[in-house]
Design a protein around this motif. Sequence first.
Motif, mmCIF file in Angstrom:
data_model
loop_
_atom_site.group_PDB
_atom_site.id
_atom_site.type_symbol
_atom_site.label_atom_id
_atom_site.label_comp_id
_atom_site.label_asym_id
_atom_site.label_seq_id
_atom_site.Cartn_x
_atom_site.Cartn_y
_atom_site.Cartn_z
ATOM 1 N N PHE A 103 -5.467 -0.097 -7.394
ATOM 2 C CA PHE A 103 -5.946 -0.649 -6.131
ATOM 3 C C PHE A 103 -7.411 -0.265 -5.937
ATOM 4 C CE2 PHE A 103 -1.402 -0.530 -5.339
ATOM 5 C CZ PHE A 103 -1.169 -1.717 -4.645
ATOM 6 N N ASN A 155 -6.224 -6.213 -13.606
ATOM 7 C CA ASN A 155 -5.007 -6.439 -12.828
ATOM 8 C C ASN A 155 -4.973 -5.687 -11.510
ATOM 9 O OD1 ASN A 155 -3.725 -8.133 -14.815
ATOM 10 N ND2 ASN A 155 -3.405 -6.286 -16.050
ATOM 11 N N TRP A 175 -5.402 -4.733 -7.633
ATOM 12 C CA TRP A 175 -5.472 -5.396 -6.336
ATOM 13 C C TRP A 175 -6.748 -4.938 -5.641
ATOM 14 C CZ3 TRP A 175 -3.032 -9.155 -3.680
ATOM 15 C CH2 TRP A 175 -1.824 -9.648 -4.210
ATOM 16 N N LYS A 225 -5.406 -11.740 -6.574
ATOM 17 C CA LYS A 225 -5.254 -10.324 -6.237
ATOM 18 C C LYS A 225 -6.449 -9.794 -5.442
ATOM 19 C CE LYS A 225 -1.892 -8.674 -9.578
ATOM 20 N NZ LYS A 225 -1.550 -7.606 -10.544
ATOM 21 N N ILE A 271 2.527 -4.013 -1.071
ATOM 22 C CA ILE A 271 2.300 -4.743 -2.316
ATOM 23 C C ILE A 271 2.946 -4.011 -3.487
ATOM 24 C CG2 ILE A 271 0.525 -5.462 -3.963
ATOM 25 C CD1 ILE A 271 -1.341 -5.894 -1.530
ATOM 26 N N GLY A 280 1.576 -11.163 -3.243
ATOM 27 C CA GLY A 280 0.555 -11.433 -2.239
ATOM 28 C C GLY A 280 1.143 -11.880 -0.916
#
Length: 441
Positions: free
Chosen positions: A80, A139, A141, A165, A330, A367
């Motif tokens: 993240f 990948n 977020w 994302k 998420i 999402g």
Amino acid sequence: MKKYNIVIVGGGSTFTPGFLKSFCRMKNEFPLAKLVLFDIDANRQKPIGEYGKILFKELYPTAELIYTTDIAQAYTDMDFVFMQMRVGGYEMREKDEKIPLKHGIIGQETCGPGGIAYGLRSTKEMIKAIYDIRHYAPNAWVLNYSNPAAIVAEALRREFPTDKKILNICDQPENVVRSCSRLLGCNFKDLQPVYFGLNHYGWFTNMYDKNTGEDLLPKIRELVKERGFLPQDAEQRDKSWLETYGMVQQLMADFPDYLPNTYDQYYLYPSYKAKSLNPNFTRANEVMASREKRVFAECQQVIEAGTTKDLVNIHEDAHAEFMIDVAMSIAYNLNNRFIVIIENYGAINNLPDDGMVEVVAELGANGPSPMRVGNIPTFYKGLLENQLASEKLAIDAYFEGSYQKALQSLTLNRTVNDAKIARVILDELIEANKLYWPELK
């Protein structure tokens, strides 16, 4: 349970220490392997980072905390990315606020000409950041709550149309919900809102009690009329924030249909608000004189003592817990409900599909899944279409290098509504932002 890697972009922010405390408090719910603070300003970030190392050593020794100015170290293998950029710092925020006010127009961080100026600065750096992130963490977020979120969201929608994302989100609707819980004397987690609008420009049509299904908006309306409206954490807020929340009473007296976002006042009372602001001491000055000094002093106190124990009580702002909850929803596919910014596509039936609107959505591993609100009344539709056009023209100006589109954006904005004043302000903003904006011809 998986442990996550997270980077906070804008690690030198005064909001970061509260974030660090929230991560420590929520370590069993959302465990971290590594937390990285990333900032381009090493001197500003260092005291925050050193405070964080002491805090984590005492309260979260199983998680690694580092701070850096290196892009690769910041983004590699992240799950993240929490984005809280402030491009140009408080020096540029002060100009955003004072240039319009000099001409009798609202000077505000996210609304009006100041918001457009900040948005054009943020667009360039946000786009670069997303490309960097995708290079090192394809990948991850990206949870963006950098202001002005509406303009930034429109820019990212155009530059990264297939990137699913990137989530643009703001904590102000959440702050209003929590403030309702203070007014009602209940837990904010028991409130379930229905909301529509754009970022910093929306309304709550309902506020349901999750346990009983009762719509509490009529009760809120009466309580606001009798008592006014305070932020949930009023005791920790500066004077200007108390005045901002206080305007909810006036907003609901004039437009009682719905509960407003606090920022609606700038669009509905632009002349009054401009006259009520001090052109020589704006919100930027207030923050620099209060929060900035307080937070860095508190961090320095911990660094000198080498411990957080019995020394400092850094405030945990609501947005820290809120953003961690978003990441958890998420990561664990919880499908909890949050108010988020999404491309419309029918969420608000009578606004354009390509508008970046703010509505309630269930949020999981795939999402946001928006809760549709149908058609909105003509008055609110007209207000939002006007602002949506202003924001889109601002981003047109960025991508096209168009002075004309920038002029149209300012002229159309409800806080200005005058082409002669718009041109004067725009020319001054161009000069002030020559190191940040693209050339406008």
